[in-house]
Every structure is written in structure tokens, then in C-alpha cells.
Design a protein around this motif. Structure first.
Motif, PDB file in Angstrom:
ATOM      1  N   GLN A  67       0.846  -1.184   0.000  1.00 35.62           N
ATOM      2  CA  GLN A  67       0.000   0.000   0.000  1.00 35.62           C
ATOM      3  C   GLN A  67       0.885   1.239   0.000  1.00 35.62           C
ATOM      4  O   GLN A  67       1.690   1.445   0.910  1.00 35.62           O
ATOM      5  CB  GLN A  67      -0.919  -0.014   1.217  1.00 35.62           C
ATOM      6  N   ASN A  75      -0.275   2.927  -8.324  1.00 36.08           N
ATOM      7  CA  ASN A  75      -0.823   1.645  -8.760  1.00 36.08           C
ATOM      8  C   ASN A  75       0.131   1.026  -9.775  1.00 36.08           C
ATOM      9  O   ASN A  75       0.381   1.611 -10.839  1.00 36.08           O
ATOM     10  CB  ASN A  75      -2.203   1.833  -9.395  1.00 36.08           C
ATOM     11  N   THR A 119      -0.366  -0.453  -4.603  1.00 34.70           N
ATOM     12  CA  THR A 119      -1.736   0.036  -4.732  1.00 34.70           C
ATOM     13  C   THR A 119      -1.984   1.256  -3.855  1.00 34.70           C
ATOM     14  O   THR A 119      -1.368   1.400  -2.789  1.00 34.70           O
ATOM     15  CB  THR A 119      -2.736  -1.076  -4.358  1.00 34.70           C
ATOM     16  N   ILE A 120      -2.899   2.107  -4.298  1.00 28.61           N
ATOM     17  CA  ILE A 120      -3.286   3.264  -3.502  1.00 28.61           C
ATOM     18  C   ILE A 120      -4.436   2.914  -2.547  1.00 28.61           C
ATOM     19  O   ILE A 120      -4.847   3.744  -1.743  1.00 28.61           O
ATOM     20  CB  ILE A 120      -3.706   4.448  -4.397  1.00 28.61           C
ATOM     21  N   GLU A 121      -4.951   1.692  -2.639  1.00 25.94           N
ATOM     22  CA  GLU A 121      -6.016   1.253  -1.738  1.00 25.94           C
ATOM     23  C   GLU A 121      -5.487   1.179  -0.307  1.00 25.94           C
ATOM     24  O   GLU A 121      -4.308   0.976  -0.074  1.00 25.94           O
ATOM     25  CB  GLU A 121      -6.549  -0.118  -2.161  1.00 25.94           C
ATOM     26  N   ARG A 122      -6.395   1.326   0.658  1.00 23.85           N
ATOM     27  CA  ARG A 122      -6.011   1.281   2.061  1.00 23.85           C
ATOM     28  C   ARG A 122      -6.891   0.282   2.822  1.00 23.85           C
ATOM     29  O   ARG A 122      -8.055   0.106   2.513  1.00 23.85           O
ATOM     30  CB  ARG A 122      -6.141   2.672   2.701  1.00 23.85           C
ATOM     31  N   LYS A 134      -8.499  -5.340   2.820  1.00 28.46           N
ATOM     32  CA  LYS A 134      -8.519  -5.104   1.375  1.00 28.46           C
ATOM     33  C   LYS A 134      -7.242  -5.636   0.741  1.00 28.46           C
ATOM     34  O   LYS A 134      -7.268  -6.224  -0.352  1.00 28.46           O
ATOM     35  CB  LYS A 134      -8.680  -3.611   1.093  1.00 28.46           C
ATOM     36  N   SER A 135      -6.105  -5.463   1.422  1.00 31.01           N
ATOM     37  CA  SER A 135      -4.836  -5.998   0.922  1.00 31.01           C
ATOM     38  C   SER A 135      -4.882  -7.520   0.835  1.00 31.01           C
ATOM     39  O   SER A 135      -4.424  -8.117  -0.146  1.00 31.01           O
ATOM     40  CB  SER A 135      -3.674  -5.582   1.832  1.00 31.01           C
ATOM     41  N   MET A 170      -6.942  -8.729  -1.974  1.00 36.52           N
ATOM     42  CA  MET A 170      -6.206  -8.519  -3.206  1.00 36.52           C
ATOM     43  C   MET A 170      -5.172  -9.622  -3.399  1.00 36.52           C
ATOM     44  O   MET A 170      -4.966 -10.124  -4.507  1.00 36.52           O
ATOM     45  CB  MET A 170      -5.526  -7.139  -3.174  1.00 36.52           C
ATOM     46  N   GLU A 197     -13.850  -6.326   4.833  1.00 34.61           N
ATOM     47  CA  GLU A 197     -13.099  -5.089   4.650  1.00 34.61           C
ATOM     48  C   GLU A 197     -13.556  -3.959   5.565  1.00 34.61           C
ATOM     49  O   GLU A 197     -12.993  -2.859   5.521  1.00 34.61           O
ATOM     50  CB  GLU A 197     -13.152  -4.673   3.173  1.00 34.61           C
TER      51      GLU A 197
END
Length: 249
Positions: free
Chosen positions: A23, A27, A49-52, A56-57, A60, A146
């Protein structure tokens, strides 16, 4: 978080194929190979990834995973050289869908006998102990919730919900007192003490784990049982108020 290169793979002593979720502020997906200590070629999928959010990680990582047996690995542990053999033997010799083993950690004492994992036992497990058959998880559609985990909740608990989902889906799991690595000392990214936010999030987690009735009983039990642990951080009244607010949300 915010890895600038691939050195985390070497630092963790990874000796198998791996999926790394990084994270950060970009991306990007890269792949590369390396030779392990047995001169075997290992493949790495490195996803930036820019996801937090921790859950969620992990979801993924499940998306990109291809191995028969998977282990969950945090960025503050070091795996032993023969961890693949240790974990493979556990699954080959036992008819199980998931297992929890031992990652040595300062001040943590593990049970010294194997046992079947039930909901009560699952509450004592940490994510870095968990291994599972990927097909069993995928076939049952099990994912990490999540709404919970570092980055979105102060109470954690995403691994307990994951194990509850495994049990609810009819999967069979065992604990084995076998070590396959150790934790290195590092500052927690999510634990900030017994705050109002912690009790609020813990109430939501308790309700998600147990339902409204048993969840409420568990909250009341925790409020009294953990008082010696949190009394220096927050008053009983404020903890109760935060619990109630979370439970009613």
C-alpha cells in the motif's frame, strides 16, 4: 506500506512463490523471479496500490494467489528456512482445510498440544499463524471483511472473522504447536491503546462475530474482565459509553 523496492522479500526470508501487496501512493504490478536457498526458482507478484485497509490488501492477495497452500505473512516477521516443508507436511498428513501454527513472538505463550479450531479457539488466533488450502477458501467464497482490520478499525479482528467464516462454511481446521518463523520487534501500525475509538470498533466487531444477543454479552464481559488493563487509559464510564455507541450503530 510504502515499500520502495523488493527487499521485503529477502528480509522476510521468503523461499517460495509469493504475492506482496504494497500500500503506497501508486498503482503498479511487477513480477520477477529469484533463486531460493535450494536454487529453486520462485515467482513474485508485487502489487503496489493506492487502496487502504489490511483486509482489502489480503483480499487482493487472494485474487493473485495461485499456490495450493497459502500462508498469511505480515511485514514484521521472518520465516524459517524450511517453512515450506513444515507447512506442506501439516497439510499432507492431515485432512484439514486450514491450520494455525506458531510464529515465535516475545511475551507470547502458545498451547503445546494440537487441537481442533472452534469459535472460542479462533478468538485467540492471530493472522500470522494462519495457513489454508486456497481451493477450499475460493470454493466457499470466503474473503476478509473489509470493514475490519488495520487502516479501517482500531479493534482489528479481521482474522477472527475470517476463521469464523471458514467454520461457518464447514471447513475443518487444526492448531499445531509447530514453529515456522518469528516476529521482529516493531511498532504496531494500528494499536494506539484503549481509546474510545477502540471500544467503539470492538463493539461493532463483537456484534459481527457473535450476533446482537451474544455479542452484547461478550461486550459486557469484556468491559468488566479487561478493566485492569484499560483503567489507566480510559474510565469505565467512557469505555461503556463508547461500547454502547458502537453496539447501537
Amino acid at each position: 506500506m510504502h515499500q520502495v523496492d523488493h527487499t521485503i522479500v529477502k528480509r522476510t526470508n521468503i523461499q517460495t512463490d509469493a504475492v506482496v501487496i504494497n500500500q503506497c501512493d501508486r498503482n503498479e504490478i511487477t513480477t520477477y523471479q529469484f533463486s531460493n536457498k535450494l536454487n529453486q526458482i520462485c515467482n513474485v507478484i508485487f502489487v503496489s496500490t493506492i487502496e487502504r485497509g489490511l483486509s482489502k490488501s489480503r483480499n487482493m492477495a487472494l485474487k493473485y494467489a495461485t499456490g495450493d497452500i497459502c500462508i498469511i505473512c505480515d511485514d514484521d516477521e521472518i520465516l524459517c528456512d524450511n517453512y515450506e516443508e513444515i507447512i506442506s507436511n501439516v497439510f499432507q498428513n492431515n485432512k484439514i482445510d486450514f491450520a494455525t501454527l506458531v510464529i515465535n513472538k516475545k511475551n507470547r505463550i502458545y498451547p503445546n498440544k494440537k487441537f481442533c479450531i472452534n469459535k472460542i479457539r479462533a478468538l485467540t488466533m492471530s493472522s500470522y499463524q494462519i495457513c489454508f488450502r486456497l481451493k477450499s477458501i475460493i470454493d466457499k467464497g470466503i474473503r476478509f471483511n473489509e470493514r475490519f482490520g488495520s487502516g479501517v478499525s482500531k479493534a482489528g479482528g479481521e482474522e477472527n472473522l475470517f476463521l469464523f467464516s471458514c467454520l461457518k462454511s464447514g471447513l475443518h481446521g487444526m492448531y499445531y504447536p509447530i514453529s515456522f518463523g518469528e516476529m521482529i520487534e516493531s511498532e504496531s501500525q494500528w494499536w494506539k491503546g484503549f481509546t474510545k475509538e477502540y471500544f467503539y470498533d470492538h463493539a461493532i466487531l463483537s456484534k459481527a462475530l457473535w450476533g446482537r444477543v451474544i455479542g452484547l454479552c461478550y461486550i459486557v464481559y469484556t468491559l468488566f474482565d479487561k478493566y485492569p488493563m484499560y483503567k489507566n487509559d480510559i474510565s469505565f464510564y467512557k469505555a461503556f459509553k463508547a461500547y454502547l455507541k458502537g453496539y447501537l450503530s
